[in-house]
Motif scaffolding. Sequence first.
Motif, PDB file in Angstrom:
ATOM      1  N   LEU A  90     -39.958 -39.980 -10.010  1.00 52.25           N
ATOM      2  CA  LEU A  90     -38.902 -40.939 -10.331  1.00 52.25           C
ATOM      3  C   LEU A  90     -38.109 -40.379 -11.501  1.00 52.25           C
ATOM      4  N   VAL A  91     -36.793 -40.221 -11.315  1.00 49.74           N
ATOM      5  CA  VAL A  91     -35.928 -39.701 -12.368  1.00 49.74           C
ATOM      6  C   VAL A  91     -34.824 -40.716 -12.652  1.00 49.74           C
ATOM      7  N   LEU A  92     -34.705 -41.104 -13.911  1.00 47.71           N
ATOM      8  CA  LEU A  92     -33.646 -42.001 -14.350  1.00 47.71           C
ATOM      9  C   LEU A  92     -32.609 -41.180 -15.106  1.00 47.71           C
ATOM     10  N   VAL A  93     -31.365 -41.209 -14.640  1.00 48.11           N
ATOM     11  CA  VAL A  93     -30.287 -40.417 -15.232  1.00 48.11           C
ATOM     12  C   VAL A  93     -29.362 -41.374 -15.983  1.00 48.11           C
ATOM     13  N   THR A  94     -29.412 -41.292 -17.315  1.00 54.35           N
ATOM     14  CA  THR A  94     -28.684 -42.217 -18.191  1.00 54.35           C
ATOM     15  C   THR A  94     -28.655 -43.616 -17.574  1.00 54.35           C
ATOM     16  N   ALA A  95     -29.847 -44.116 -17.301  1.00 53.06           N
ATOM     17  CA  ALA A  95     -30.002 -45.340 -16.506  1.00 53.06           C
ATOM     18  C   ALA A  95     -30.627 -46.472 -17.302  1.00 53.06           C
ATOM     19  N   MET A  96     -30.402 -47.679 -16.822  1.00 50.71           N
ATOM     20  CA  MET A  96     -31.067 -48.847 -17.370  1.00 50.71           C
ATOM     21  C   MET A  96     -32.556 -48.789 -17.024  1.00 50.71           C
ATOM     22  N   VAL A  97     -33.388 -49.173 -17.978  1.00 52.59           N
ATOM     23  CA  VAL A  97     -34.843 -49.166 -17.790  1.00 52.59           C
ATOM     24  C   VAL A  97     -35.310 -50.617 -17.816  1.00 52.59           C
ATOM     25  N   PRO A  98     -35.723 -51.166 -16.688  1.00 55.55           N
ATOM     26  CA  PRO A  98     -36.108 -52.565 -16.662  1.00 55.55           C
ATOM     27  C   PRO A  98     -37.517 -52.794 -17.204  1.00 55.55           C
ATOM     28  N   ALA A  99     -37.735 -53.980 -17.731  1.00 55.87           N
ATOM     29  CA  ALA A  99     -39.089 -54.441 -18.034  1.00 55.87           C
ATOM     30  C   ALA A  99     -39.576 -55.242 -16.828  1.00 55.87           C
ATOM     31  N   PRO A 100     -40.858 -55.223 -16.541  1.00 57.14           N
ATOM     32  CA  PRO A 100     -41.366 -56.001 -15.406  1.00 57.14           C
ATOM     33  C   PRO A 100     -40.922 -57.459 -15.480  1.00 57.14           C
ATOM     34  N   GLY A 101     -40.396 -57.949 -14.361  1.00 51.35           N
ATOM     35  CA  GLY A 101     -39.989 -59.339 -14.266  1.00 51.35           C
ATOM     36  C   GLY A 101     -38.667 -59.684 -14.932  1.00 51.35           C
ATOM     37  N   GLU A 102     -38.041 -58.754 -15.600  1.00 49.75           N
ATOM     38  CA  GLU A 102     -36.823 -59.038 -16.367  1.00 49.75           C
ATOM     39  C   GLU A 102     -35.617 -59.239 -15.444  1.00 49.75           C
ATOM     40  N   PRO A 103     -34.900 -60.348 -15.559  1.00 47.66           N
ATOM     41  CA  PRO A 103     -33.663 -60.498 -14.786  1.00 47.66           C
ATOM     42  C   PRO A 103     -32.644 -59.448 -15.215  1.00 47.66           C
ATOM     43  N   PRO A 104     -31.910 -58.884 -14.278  1.00 47.21           N
ATOM     44  CA  PRO A 104     -30.903 -57.881 -14.648  1.00 47.21           C
ATOM     45  C   PRO A 104     -29.946 -58.353 -15.742  1.00 47.21           C
ATOM     46  N   ASN A 105     -29.539 -59.612 -15.680  1.00 43.93           N
ATOM     47  CA  ASN A 105     -28.603 -60.109 -16.690  1.00 43.93           C
ATOM     48  C   ASN A 105     -29.181 -60.112 -18.098  1.00 43.93           C
ATOM     49  N   ASP A 106     -30.495 -60.129 -18.212  1.00 45.64           N
ATOM     50  CA  ASP A 106     -31.136 -60.202 -19.531  1.00 45.64           C
ATOM     51  C   ASP A 106     -31.235 -58.842 -20.218  1.00 45.64           C
ATOM     52  N   TRP A 107     -31.062 -57.786 -19.445  1.00 41.80           N
ATOM     53  CA  TRP A 107     -31.278 -56.431 -19.980  1.00 41.80           C
ATOM     54  C   TRP A 107     -30.379 -56.149 -21.169  1.00 41.80           C
ATOM     55  N   TRP A 108     -29.137 -56.565 -21.096  1.00 43.87           N
ATOM     56  CA  TRP A 108     -28.139 -56.203 -22.099  1.00 43.87           C
ATOM     57  C   TRP A 108     -28.518 -56.725 -23.483  1.00 43.87           C
ATOM     58  N   ALA A 109     -28.943 -57.975 -23.531  1.00 50.41           N
ATOM     59  CA  ALA A 109     -29.328 -58.554 -24.825  1.00 50.41           C
ATOM     60  C   ALA A 109     -30.724 -58.104 -25.240  1.00 50.41           C
ATOM     61  N   ALA A 110     -31.633 -58.002 -24.273  1.00 50.72           N
ATOM     62  CA  ALA A 110     -33.017 -57.664 -24.599  1.00 50.72           C
ATOM     63  C   ALA A 110     -33.143 -56.265 -25.198  1.00 50.72           C
ATOM     64  N   THR A 111     -32.282 -55.343 -24.788  1.00 55.51           N
ATOM     65  CA  THR A 111     -32.345 -53.974 -25.302  1.00 55.51           C
ATOM     66  C   THR A 111     -31.505 -53.774 -26.561  1.00 55.51           C
ATOM     67  N   THR A 163     -42.604 -39.982 -14.084  1.00 59.61           N
ATOM     68  CA  THR A 163     -41.273 -40.481 -14.414  1.00 59.61           C
ATOM     69  C   THR A 163     -40.615 -39.605 -15.471  1.00 59.61           C
ATOM     70  N   ARG A 164     -39.358 -39.298 -15.247  1.00 62.24           N
ATOM     71  CA  ARG A 164     -38.560 -38.547 -16.208  1.00 62.24           C
ATOM     72  C   ARG A 164     -37.297 -39.352 -16.515  1.00 62.24           C
ATOM     73  N   PHE A 165     -36.838 -39.233 -17.759  1.00 60.52           N
ATOM     74  CA  PHE A 165     -35.560 -39.841 -18.131  1.00 60.52           C
ATOM     75  C   PHE A 165     -34.656 -38.735 -18.661  1.00 60.52           C
ATOM     76  N   LEU A 166     -33.443 -38.656 -18.095  1.00 64.97           N
ATOM     77  CA  LEU A 166     -32.482 -37.645 -18.514  1.00 64.97           C
ATOM     78  C   LEU A 166     -31.319 -38.337 -19.227  1.00 64.97           C
ATOM     79  N   LEU A 167     -31.241 -38.108 -20.518  1.00 67.25           N
ATOM     80  CA  LEU A 167     -30.200 -38.690 -21.362  1.00 67.25           C
ATOM     81  C   LEU A 167     -29.001 -37.739 -21.419  1.00 67.25           C
ATOM     82  N   CYS A 168     -27.796 -38.299 -21.417  1.00 69.52           N
ATOM     83  CA  CYS A 168     -26.582 -37.490 -21.505  1.00 69.52           C
ATOM     84  C   CYS A 168     -26.051 -37.530 -22.936  1.00 69.52           C
ATOM     85  N   ARG A 169     -25.998 -36.376 -23.572  1.00 67.96           N
ATOM     86  CA  ARG A 169     -25.686 -36.307 -25.011  1.00 67.96           C
ATOM     87  C   ARG A 169     -24.279 -36.789 -25.344  1.00 67.96           C
ATOM     88  N   ASP A 170     -23.358 -36.726 -24.385  1.00 68.55           N
ATOM     89  CA  ASP A 170     -21.969 -37.101 -24.646  1.00 68.55           C
ATOM     90  C   ASP A 170     -21.621 -38.466 -24.043  1.00 68.55           C
TER      91      ASP A 170
END
Length: 221
Positions: A90-111, A163-170
């Motif tokens: 599983l590779v996440l490319v500058t992606a949102m990382v969910p918490a189990p059970g977290e509604p998508p709308n909650d991600w923005w404030a929770a993070t 799992t890998r996470f690839l962050l984009c520096r720019d």
Amino acid sequence: MADGAATFVLIHGGGSTSWDWHLVEPVLRELGHEVIAVDLPIEDAANGVSEYADAVVAACEGRPNLAVVAHSWGGLVAPIVCSRVESELLVLVTAMVPAPGEPPNDWWAATGFSDLQFPEVEDAFYNGVPAALAEECTARGREQTGERDGEPSPLKAWPEVPTRFLLCRDDLFFPPLFMRGVVRDRLGFAPDEIDGGHMIALARPRELAERLHRYWAELPR
């Protein structure tokens, strides 16, 4: 399909299409892999992240050696996919990382994303992307209704998949300092990093494809 090759399953970001990956796909094939790029059913208000994941699972049914790759909003879908189908990576490319059970709308404030202060830029998504590609990507965009984004995610726990996470520096949309903290807090490790902005698949497709190939090659056999 060559021995030792992957089937890369590519998941696009919010309001977008599988076209986002069209420059990455031929490089992955050149490197010996199979590729499936999925259009999530985002325009149907009856669908939520669970149905998006079902669409990905259906697209890769019967395929071997799955490596699931998600960009941006697609990060909310990818771990659900990996919990429903046998996956090797599983590779996440500058992606949102969910918490189990977290509604998508909650991600923005929770993070803490909702509290970020952004510099004024013309386009936080397309820095580094040739203008013609940026214009076509925008033209191909689709309405994502988000009607069910307030519902809890069906993700019960992070899948037991490398799992890998690839962050984009720019990246001007998901800034590196912010995303390093999200990855540390939610995945428990430091992300890998690559030059490029948020739409890395359009700005640096070969570099991205080669990094995905390397992640697959580094898996223990």
